[in-house]
Design an enzyme around this catalytic site. Structure first.
Site, PDB file in Angstrom:
ATOM      1  N   ARG A   1      12.133  -6.190   4.714  1.00  0.00           N
ATOM      2  CA  ARG A   1      12.031  -4.740   4.511  1.00  0.00           C
ATOM      3  C   ARG A   1      13.012  -4.020   5.439  1.00  0.00           C
ATOM      4  O   ARG A   1      13.190  -4.388   6.596  1.00  0.00           O
ATOM      5  CB  ARG A   1      10.607  -4.270   4.829  1.00  0.00           C
ATOM      6  CG  ARG A   1      10.462  -2.757   4.723  1.00  0.00           C
ATOM      7  CD  ARG A   1       9.033  -2.322   4.607  1.00  0.00           C
ATOM      8  NE  ARG A   1       8.243  -2.568   5.804  1.00  0.00           N
ATOM      9  CZ  ARG A   1       6.942  -2.312   5.891  1.00  0.00           C
ATOM     10  NH1 ARG A   1       6.281  -1.840   4.845  1.00  0.00           N
ATOM     11  NH2 ARG A   1       6.284  -2.547   6.999  1.00  0.00           N
TER      12      ARG A   1
ATOM     13  N   ARG B   1       0.545  -8.413  13.757  1.00  0.00           N
ATOM     14  CA  ARG B   1      -0.112  -7.515  12.793  1.00  0.00           C
ATOM     15  C   ARG B   1      -1.036  -8.290  11.854  1.00  0.00           C
ATOM     16  O   ARG B   1      -2.113  -7.812  11.511  1.00  0.00           O
ATOM     17  CB  ARG B   1       0.939  -6.729  11.997  1.00  0.00           C
ATOM     18  CG  ARG B   1       1.606  -5.658  12.848  1.00  0.00           C
ATOM     19  CD  ARG B   1       2.917  -5.219  12.259  1.00  0.00           C
ATOM     20  NE  ARG B   1       2.764  -4.417  11.067  1.00  0.00           N
ATOM     21  CZ  ARG B   1       3.736  -4.242  10.163  1.00  0.00           C
ATOM     22  NH1 ARG B   1       4.901  -4.834  10.304  1.00  0.00           N
ATOM     23  NH2 ARG B   1       3.523  -3.476   9.123  1.00  0.00           N
TER      24      ARG B   1
ATOM     25  N   ARG C   1      12.203  -1.836  10.938  1.00  0.00           N
ATOM     26  CA  ARG C   1      11.156  -1.328  11.826  1.00  0.00           C
ATOM     27  C   ARG C   1      10.940  -2.343  12.938  1.00  0.00           C
ATOM     28  O   ARG C   1      10.881  -3.548  12.667  1.00  0.00           O
ATOM     29  CB  ARG C   1       9.844  -1.163  11.037  1.00  0.00           C
ATOM     30  CG  ARG C   1       9.757   0.134  10.283  1.00  0.00           C
ATOM     31  CD  ARG C   1       8.584   0.183   9.326  1.00  0.00           C
ATOM     32  NE  ARG C   1       7.300  -0.238   9.860  1.00  0.00           N
ATOM     33  CZ  ARG C   1       6.145  -0.116   9.198  1.00  0.00           C
ATOM     34  NH1 ARG C   1       6.121   0.416   7.987  1.00  0.00           N
ATOM     35  NH2 ARG C   1       5.014  -0.531   9.722  1.00  0.00           N
TER      36      ARG C   1
ATOM     37  N   LYS D   1       0.830  -1.211   0.000  1.00  0.00           N
ATOM     38  CA  LYS D   1       0.000   0.000   0.000  1.00  0.00           C
ATOM     39  C   LYS D   1       0.863   1.260   0.000  1.00  0.00           C
ATOM     40  O   LYS D   1       0.619   2.199  -0.741  1.00  0.00           O
ATOM     41  CB  LYS D   1      -0.909   0.061   1.249  1.00  0.00           C
ATOM     42  CG  LYS D   1      -1.860  -1.094   1.413  1.00  0.00           C
ATOM     43  CD  LYS D   1      -2.804  -0.866   2.586  1.00  0.00           C
ATOM     44  CE  LYS D   1      -2.123  -0.804   3.947  1.00  0.00           C
ATOM     45  NZ  LYS D   1      -1.565  -2.086   4.416  1.00  0.00           N
TER      46      LYS D   1
ATOM     47  N   ARG E   1      -8.900   1.101   9.457  1.00  0.00           N
ATOM     48  CA  ARG E   1      -8.423  -0.250   9.779  1.00  0.00           C
ATOM     49  C   ARG E   1      -9.406  -1.030  10.628  1.00  0.00           C
ATOM     50  O   ARG E   1      -9.117  -2.179  10.978  1.00  0.00           O
ATOM     51  CB  ARG E   1      -7.122  -0.136  10.560  1.00  0.00           C
ATOM     52  CG  ARG E   1      -5.851  -0.478   9.782  1.00  0.00           C
ATOM     53  CD  ARG E   1      -4.693  -0.203  10.704  1.00  0.00           C
ATOM     54  NE  ARG E   1      -3.483  -0.875  10.368  1.00  0.00           N
ATOM     55  CZ  ARG E   1      -2.472  -0.310   9.701  1.00  0.00           C
ATOM     56  NH1 ARG E   1      -2.579   0.899   9.236  1.00  0.00           N
ATOM     57  NH2 ARG E   1      -1.359  -0.983   9.515  1.00  0.00           N
TER      58      ARG E   1
HETATM   59  P1  AMP Z   1       1.468   0.956   8.847  1.00  0.00           P
HETATM   60  O1  AMP Z   1       2.636   1.824   8.544  1.00  0.00           O
HETATM   61  O2  AMP Z   1       0.216   1.341   8.097  1.00  0.00           O
HETATM   62  O3  AMP Z   1       1.782  -0.513   8.735  1.00  0.00           O
HETATM   63  O4  AMP Z   1       1.103   1.219  10.401  1.00  0.00           O
HETATM   64  C1  AMP Z   1       2.031   0.907  11.406  1.00  0.00           C
HETATM   65  C2  AMP Z   1       1.337   0.820  12.742  1.00  0.00           C
HETATM   66  O5  AMP Z   1       0.736   2.082  13.071  1.00  0.00           O
HETATM   67  C3  AMP Z   1       0.215  -0.193  12.855  1.00  0.00           C
HETATM   68  O6  AMP Z   1       0.681  -1.520  13.078  1.00  0.00           O
HETATM   69  C4  AMP Z   1      -0.549   0.360  14.052  1.00  0.00           C
HETATM   70  O7  AMP Z   1       0.140   0.115  15.269  1.00  0.00           O
HETATM   71  C5  AMP Z   1      -0.478   1.875  13.797  1.00  0.00           C
HETATM   72  N1  AMP Z   1      -1.603   2.333  12.956  1.00  0.00           N
HETATM   73  C6  AMP Z   1      -1.504   2.870  11.703  1.00  0.00           C
HETATM   74  N2  AMP Z   1      -2.717   3.151  11.220  1.00  0.00           N
HETATM   75  C7  AMP Z   1      -3.609   2.799  12.179  1.00  0.00           C
HETATM   76  C8  AMP Z   1      -5.028   2.820  12.258  1.00  0.00           C
HETATM   77  N3  AMP Z   1      -5.793   3.268  11.234  1.00  0.00           N
HETATM   78  N4  AMP Z   1      -5.611   2.372  13.408  1.00  0.00           N
HETATM   79  C9  AMP Z   1      -4.859   1.940  14.447  1.00  0.00           C
HETATM   80  N5  AMP Z   1      -3.519   1.852  14.415  1.00  0.00           N
HETATM   81  C10 AMP Z   1      -2.891   2.286  13.298  1.00  0.00           C
END
Ligand code: AMP
Length: 224
Positions: free
Chosen positions: A126, A166, A155, A13, A87
């Site tokens: 990654r 996740r 990360r 994404k 989400r």
């Molecule tokens: P991402 O970079 O989209 O994989 O997001 C990394 C982390 O940020 C996720 O595993 C969550 O801990 C937090 N996070 C990002 N977006 C959301 C969301 N919409 N709702 C809750 N937690 C989020």
């Protein structure tokens, strides 16, 4: 154009949203990027989110809701691609109400489809540039030679334990959001396997078919 890129962590994404930002001028709004920046800056939001993000758990909804809504408002409610929001079903309902209140409904939700084993491989290999946030993959897009290795990091939520968490959270809480959009006629599934250029072409072809241009509405571009 107002779209959501949807799918499990590691599906691509972020990469595709960045390409849409660079090439189509859409604002890339990623709650994950905003949260990681807040963590680096050690802001109150960053401090509150840190333990959730590092463990691969969802940050409390009220926090991400405000981050997403503020970013959409800053961009004038148009020309954006959302990445990582919504989400949960609750977040999807908040987003719908927010956009309706501003007469700016979504045009399409693009769900990227990739088998689980590809996802685990992509996430575990990654690496990110500590300062620019640029993503690399140890096999397909290795960090350039000569770069200070201390700047290339994994990360914390890309470690095996957090990846498992996740994916579990995705199945339990995020995947029902697909159905939410399917019943509203907004969902389009796209094959996410292949090079990022192949996937990008599929996305653009689909957008050309399903989203008609809206003359006169122009937003800001870039990654938020
Ligand atoms: P991402 O970079 O989209 O994989 O997001 C990394 C982390 O940020 C996720 O595993 C969550 O801990 C937090 N996070 C990002 N977006 C959301 C969301 N919409 N709702 C809750 N937690 C989020």
């Amino acid at each position: 154009m107002r779209i959501v890129l949807f799918g499990p962590p590691g599906v691509g994404k972020g990469t595709q949203a960045r390409l849409l930002a660079e090439r189509r001028g859409l604002a890339h709004i990623s709650t994950g990027v905003i949260l990681r920046q807040a963590m680096r800056d050690d802001t109150p939001v960053g401090r509150e989110a840190r333990d959730y993000v590092n463990a691969g758990r969802l940050v409390p909804g009220a926090i991400v809701r405000k981050l997403a809504e503020d970013a959409i408002a800053r961009n004038g409610y148009d020309n954006f691609v959302l990445d990582g929001y919504p989400r949960t079903l609750e977040q999807a309902a908040w987003l719908q109400a927010f956009l309706e209140a501003h007469e700016a409904p979504l045009h399409a939700v693009l769900s990227l489809q990739v088998p689980d084993e590809v996802i685990v491989d992509r996430l575990s290999k990654r690496r990110v540039h500590r300062e620019t946030g640029e993503n690399f993959h140890l096999d397909f897009k290795p960090p350039p030679e000569g770069i200070d290795p201390a700047l290339i990091v994994q990360r914390p939520d890309d470690r095996p334990e957090a990846i498992r968490k996740r994916l579990e959270v995705y199945r339990a809480e995020t995947s029902p959001v697909e159905q939410f959009y399917e019943t509203r006629g907004l969902l389009y599934r796209i094959d996410g396997v292949g090079s990022f250029e192949d996937v990008y072409r599929r996305i653009v072809n689909l957008l050309e078919r399903v989203v008609s241009p809206e003359p006169g509405r122009v937003g800001k571009s870039g990654t938020v």
